[in-house]
Design a protein around this motif. Structure first.
Motif, PDB file in Angstrom:
ATOM      1  N   GLY A  38      14.432   8.676  59.786  1.00  0.00           N
ATOM      2  CA  GLY A  38      15.537   8.174  60.679  1.00  0.00           C
ATOM      3  C   GLY A  38      15.466   6.605  61.052  1.00  0.00           C
ATOM      4  O   GLY A  38      14.621   6.284  61.619  1.00  0.00           O
ATOM      5  N   SER A  81      22.129  10.241  49.727  1.00  0.00           N
ATOM      6  CA  SER A  81      22.840  11.056  50.837  1.00  0.00           C
ATOM      7  C   SER A  81      22.195  10.751  52.036  1.00  0.00           C
ATOM      8  O   SER A  81      21.321   9.944  52.297  1.00  0.00           O
ATOM      9  CB  SER A  81      22.230  12.778  50.633  1.00  0.00           C
ATOM     10  N   THR A  82      23.053  10.717  53.143  1.00  0.00           N
ATOM     11  CA  THR A  82      22.791  10.619  54.209  1.00  0.00           C
ATOM     12  C   THR A  82      23.127  11.617  55.610  1.00  0.00           C
ATOM     13  O   THR A  82      23.972  12.635  55.066  1.00  0.00           O
ATOM     14  CB  THR A  82      23.420   9.296  54.934  1.00  0.00           C
ATOM     15  N   ARG A  83      22.334  11.452  56.571  1.00  0.00           N
ATOM     16  CA  ARG A  83      22.659  12.350  57.851  1.00  0.00           C
ATOM     17  C   ARG A  83      22.765  11.286  58.994  1.00  0.00           C
ATOM     18  O   ARG A  83      22.070  10.643  59.295  1.00  0.00           O
ATOM     19  CB  ARG A  83      21.697  13.418  58.194  1.00  0.00           C
ATOM     20  N   LEU A  85      23.296  10.763  62.879  1.00  0.00           N
ATOM     21  CA  LEU A  85      23.010  11.577  64.246  1.00  0.00           C
ATOM     22  C   LEU A  85      23.581  10.780  65.450  1.00  0.00           C
ATOM     23  O   LEU A  85      23.323   9.353  65.206  1.00  0.00           O
ATOM     24  CB  LEU A  85      21.620  11.789  64.419  1.00  0.00           C
ATOM     25  N   TRP A  98      30.533   6.318  62.733  1.00  0.00           N
ATOM     26  CA  TRP A  98      30.679   6.688  61.355  1.00  0.00           C
ATOM     27  C   TRP A  98      31.205   5.627  60.688  1.00  0.00           C
ATOM     28  O   TRP A  98      31.234   5.214  59.461  1.00  0.00           O
ATOM     29  CB  TRP A  98      31.225   8.077  61.158  1.00  0.00           C
ATOM     30  N   SER A 112      27.553  12.829  53.173  1.00  0.00           N
ATOM     31  CA  SER A 112      26.852  12.561  54.201  1.00  0.00           C
ATOM     32  C   SER A 112      27.343  13.744  55.333  1.00  0.00           C
ATOM     33  O   SER A 112      28.218  14.431  54.957  1.00  0.00           O
ATOM     34  CB  SER A 112      27.710  11.123  54.778  1.00  0.00           C
ATOM     35  N   THR A 113      26.584  13.905  56.208  1.00  0.00           N
ATOM     36  CA  THR A 113      26.727  14.634  57.307  1.00  0.00           C
ATOM     37  C   THR A 113      26.614  13.866  58.566  1.00  0.00           C
ATOM     38  O   THR A 113      25.713  13.200  59.025  1.00  0.00           O
ATOM     39  CB  THR A 113      25.525  15.863  57.349  1.00  0.00           C
ATOM     40  N   LEU A 114      27.555  14.104  59.347  1.00  0.00           N
ATOM     41  CA  LEU A 114      27.896  13.425  60.760  1.00  0.00           C
ATOM     42  C   LEU A 114      27.646  14.470  61.815  1.00  0.00           C
ATOM     43  O   LEU A 114      28.545  15.281  61.847  1.00  0.00           O
ATOM     44  CB  LEU A 114      29.203  12.806  61.045  1.00  0.00           C
ATOM     45  N   MET A 115      26.832  14.051  62.728  1.00  0.00           N
ATOM     46  CA  MET A 115      26.399  15.240  63.831  1.00  0.00           C
ATOM     47  C   MET A 115      26.351  14.725  65.112  1.00  0.00           C
ATOM     48  O   MET A 115      25.679  13.606  65.256  1.00  0.00           O
ATOM     49  CB  MET A 115      25.079  16.051  63.471  1.00  0.00           C
ATOM     50  N   GLU A 130      19.474   9.066  58.842  1.00  0.00           N
ATOM     51  CA  GLU A 130      18.826   9.478  57.894  1.00  0.00           C
ATOM     52  C   GLU A 130      19.169   9.480  56.408  1.00  0.00           C
ATOM     53  O   GLU A 130      20.217   9.573  56.079  1.00  0.00           O
ATOM     54  CB  GLU A 130      18.242  11.067  58.051  1.00  0.00           C
TER      55      GLU A 130
END
Length: 150
Positions: A38, A81-83, A85, A98, A112-115, A130
């Protein structure tokens, strides 16, 4: 030297076009995958920057991500890909972070995943990114990525 990315982005016509990223990505079997820890909004002394500023921390995390990618012989265009956080339960905070990340990737709109998360690891940290990258060819030698670990 011009280098072609190993990453192919896939945009589904069967899914909504509302998403600001490709829905999938592939890389050929001969690719070398790079798994990045990360990326945090820390300066060279390990201090958290842009305290209280989601967009500012996202910008520093992207800057640090670019450095880690370069040290591994890759660039933003090699990310598969990304994550992202974000330490907040407020959607507008997630969107602020974002927006910076999305704009940093430009046309290379990776899956991508946004959390929203409760807390991140460093004092005053609000954002962490990440990533996984894929490159063709052998790893570079002699750079920071080859430095011995303690």
């Amino acid at each position: 030297m011009t280098r072609t990315s190993a990453v192919s982005l896939i945009r589904s016509r069967s899914l909504s076009d509302v998403a600001e990223y490709a829905y999938a990505a592939t890389a050929p079997a001969e690719s070398r995958l790079i798994f990045l820890a990360g990326s945090c909004p820390l300066d060279e002394h390990g201090n958290t920057v842009a305290v209280g500023d989601f967009a500012g921390q996202a910008a520093k995390a992207v800057e640090n991500l670019r450095t880690a990618l370069a040290d591994a012989g890759a660039s933003i265009e090699d990310v598969i890909s990304t994550r992202v956080l974000v330490a907040s339960s407020r959607q507008e905070d997630l969107v602020a972070a974002w927006g910076v990340v999305r704009d940093s990737f430009g046309e290379h709109d990776v899956p991508s995943t946004l959390m929203g998360v409760t807390v991140l690891g460093y004092a005053d940290q609000l954002v962490e990114i990440e990533a996984v990258a894929a490159v063709l060819g052998a790893p570079t030698s002699g750079g920071p990525a080859d430095a011995p670990t303690a």
